[in-house]
Write a protein that holds these residues in place. Sequence first.
Motif, PDB file in Angstrom:
ATOM      1  N   ALA A 188       0.802  -1.359  -0.201  1.00 10.25           N
ATOM      2  CA  ALA A 188       0.014  -0.006   0.066  1.00 10.25           C
ATOM      3  C   ALA A 188       0.888   1.441  -0.014  1.00 10.25           C
ATOM      4  CB  ALA A 188      -0.934   0.013   1.128  1.00 10.25           C
ATOM      5  N   LEU A 189       1.737   1.350  -1.052  1.00  7.56           N
ATOM      6  CA  LEU A 189       2.620   2.267  -1.268  1.00  7.56           C
ATOM      7  C   LEU A 189       2.329   3.436  -2.465  1.00  7.56           C
ATOM      8  CD1 LEU A 189       6.090   0.875  -0.255  1.00  7.56           C
ATOM      9  CD2 LEU A 189       4.905   2.682   1.031  1.00  7.56           C
ATOM     10  N   GLU A 190       0.855   3.304  -2.557  1.00 10.71           N
ATOM     11  CA  GLU A 190       0.750   4.045  -3.788  1.00 10.71           C
ATOM     12  C   GLU A 190       1.110   5.734  -3.671  1.00 10.71           C
ATOM     13  OE1 GLU A 190      -1.503   1.959  -2.587  1.00 10.71           O
ATOM     14  OE2 GLU A 190      -1.933   0.486  -4.063  1.00 10.71           O
ATOM     15  N   GLN A 191       1.048   6.117  -2.628  1.00 15.49           N
ATOM     16  CA  GLN A 191       1.456   7.724  -2.288  1.00 15.49           C
ATOM     17  C   GLN A 191       2.824   7.789  -2.123  1.00 15.49           C
ATOM     18  OE1 GLN A 191      -1.391   9.555  -2.498  1.00 15.49           O
ATOM     19  NE2 GLN A 191      -2.646   7.653  -2.735  1.00 15.49           N
ATOM     20  N   ALA A 192       3.709   6.538  -2.108  1.00 18.33           N
ATOM     21  CA  ALA A 192       4.964   7.020  -1.523  1.00 18.33           C
ATOM     22  C   ALA A 192       5.778   7.727  -2.681  1.00 18.33           C
ATOM     23  CB  ALA A 192       5.644   5.413  -1.364  1.00 18.33           C
ATOM     24  N   ARG A 193       6.933   8.240  -2.348  1.00 18.04           N
ATOM     25  CA  ARG A 193       7.776   8.933  -3.432  1.00 18.04           C
ATOM     26  C   ARG A 193       8.666   7.809  -3.699  1.00 18.04           C
ATOM     27  NH1 ARG A 193       9.911  14.397  -1.963  1.00 18.04           N
ATOM     28  NH2 ARG A 193      10.750  14.214  -3.881  1.00 18.04           N
ATOM     29  N   VAL A 194       9.086   7.802  -4.959  1.00 16.52           N
ATOM     30  CA  VAL A 194       9.760   6.659  -5.421  1.00 16.52           C
ATOM     31  C   VAL A 194      11.118   7.286  -6.025  1.00 16.52           C
ATOM     32  CG1 VAL A 194       9.884   4.980  -7.326  1.00 16.52           C
ATOM     33  CG2 VAL A 194       7.928   5.274  -6.201  1.00 16.52           C
TER      34      VAL A 194
END
Length: 611
Positions: A188-194
Motif C-alpha cells: 500500500a505504497l501508492e502515495q510513496a515517493r519513489v
Amino acid sequence: MQQPLHILRSVFGYDAFRHHQADIIDALMQGQDVMTLMPTGGGKSICYQIPALLREGTGIVVSPLIALMQDQVDALRQLGIRAAFINSTQDRDEQRDIETALRQGELDLLYMAPERLLGEAMLQCLGACRIALFAIDEAHCVSQWGHDFRKEYQQLSLLHQRFPHVPRIALTATADARTRREIIEQLALEQARVFIHSFDRPNIHYAIHASGNARDALWQFIQRHHRGEAGIVYCLSRKQVEATAEWLGNQGRTALPYHAGLPQGLRQHHQQRFLREDGLIIVATIAFGMGIDKPDVRFVAHLNLPRNIESYYQETGRAGRDGLPANAWMSYGMRDVINLRMFIDNSDADDIFKRIMRQKTDAMLGLCETTGCRRQALLAYFGETLAEPCGNCDNCQNPPQCEDATVAAQKALSCIWRTQQRFGAQYIIDILSGRDDARIRRNGHDRLSTFGIGKEYSHAQWRSIFRQLLAQGYLTADTEGHGSLRLTAKAGTLLKRDVAPGTVMLRALRTSAPTPARTRPKRAASLDAADQALFEALRELRRSLAQAQDIPPYIVFSDKTLMAMASMRPQTEEAMLQISGVGARKLERYGDAFIARIRDFMRGQDDNLSS
Ligand code: ADP
Ligand code: ZN
C-alpha cells in the motif's frame, strides 16, 4: 535541531550524501512514505537510520533474516547508536528487557522479522510507543515470482492501517519493473515517493567464459586475481557445492560449503566464519546470500549458468559492496544450456509461466553470447541505457572475434537430421569427426554422408559450435532427460540450398586458447609498496580488535577506511577524523590504537632509512 548532514559526518564519518540519500531522508523527515531501489552497496541503510535518529521515537526495521540482525545491530552500536533486535534467538528475559527499553523510548532503532511485528502483542506494544518510522528492508520478499518470497511480507500493508501517520520506507536492490509494482501494491505504497538509482555497479568487472574445464578455469582466475581474498562460488547442485569446496580446500584455500541440505547449525557456522575471517571462500547454491552485508567480497564466481539475468545480477551484486574493484566471473557449458531448457519444459508451471521463463533464459544466454559490452547489455535488460561501452568487462577489454560458421552449422544440423534427432552432442561430434567407434558402426552411421566431414574442427571447437547453435535457437534439447538434440523451425532455413554466407556468425572458433583477460587494476595497485605494508599492519590490528569483541572485522573499519589511513597516515586525532569512515565514536574507541600503529610503522621506516 541537528541536521542530517551533521549526523552523516559526526556519527558515520562520511563527507557527503550519495545518490538520492539526501532526498529520501528529507521525504521521511516530512512524514512521507518512500520506496527506493538502489543497487547493492548503494547505501540504503543510512536512508532510514538517519531519520530514525532525528525523528522522535524508535525506527522499526523489518528484516527477513534473523541470523544477520546481530551484525547489523553490532555495527550500529559501534557508532554509538542505541540499536537492538528482538527475535527467537533471545530468551524471555532478554526479550522483555528490549520491550521495556522500547516502551521507555530508549531505542533509536529496533530490528525484527515480519512475523514478530505482525503478532498482536507486538502491534499493541508499538501502539503504545512513539514510532519514528517503519523501514521494510529486502522489500522484494513480497513478490511471489522471486526466490526470496516470504508470505508474511504480504501482510505488512497492515502497518499502513494501524499506523497511518508513521512514514514507511520500502527498500530493495531487485530491479525489474514487475517486482517494483508488486511492492507498491502489496505494501500500500501508492502515495510513496519513489527513488530509483542507476543499477550500474561500475566497480564490478564482468567476465563470462564458455569453458571446457570450468574448475581449472576457476582456479586460474582465483590464483591470478584473488589470492587471500574473500569470494563466493555459486554452483547449481548440492553435490557440486560439496565437491568444489573440497577441491578448493585441497588446492590450499579455505573454502566452506553452504546449501539447504546442510544442518542449520553448520550452515550458520559457515556463514559466520565467512563474515568474520579474512579471505575465506564460500561455495554455495543460491540458498546463500540474501542480506549478506559483507562489504569486502572481492569476487563472485558462477560455475553454471544462472536461471535468469535478475538472479545473475543479484548474485554478482554481492561483490564489491565497499565500492573497491571486484570481479564477477562465470563459466558455463553446453550442458548448462540444455539443463536450463529442460528444467523449464519439465516444470509443472502453466504455459504462460513457461513462456516467461523461456524468455528469461534466452535473455541470459544472449548476455553470455553477446560480443558487445556486457554492462550495456545488462543495464539495457533493466531498462537503462549506458551510452558508451564500459571498458570494464571482458568483451570491452578483449573484443571477441566473430567468424562465418554457416557451413559448419549446416554440417552439424544435417548430421542431426540424418540420425533422426535421437542423439546427444557428443555422439554427433564423433560422427562429424569420423571417429572409429563400435556404436557408430553398429548403427551404420559410418556410412552417412556426414561421417567425417567435420575434421577441420577439434572436439572442443565443435562443442563450442553446438553450444552457440543452442544459444542462438537453431537447436533444442529433448525434454526426456537424455539431451538428444532436435532441430527448430529456425534450423530449417539453414538446410536449404543457397544459404548466404554470413548467415550464421559465431564467436571465434579457431583461436586456440582464449586470450587471458587483461588484469584488472589490483586493489593493492592503488597503494604503493610501503602503503601496502602499512595496510597489512592495520588489517592485523583490526583483526585482533574485532576478535576481542567477537564481531566481523569490517564492523571496526572497512577496507576502504584502512586504505585511506595507509596512504594519508594520520597521526593526530584531527587528521584521523578526516578519514572517511571515522566518526566521533570510532575515533574515541579506536583512534589511539590506529594512530599508535601508524606511528610505529613510520618510525620503522625512518630506522630503515638511517641504517
Ligand atoms: P546497501 O544496503 O544499499 O547494500 P549499505 O547501506 O550497506 O548498502 O552501504 C554500503 C556501504 O556504503 C556501507 O559501508 C556504508 O557505510 C557506506 N556508505 C553509505 N552511505 C555512504 C556515504 N554517503 N558516503 C560514504 N559511504 C557510504
Ligand atoms: Zn563493457
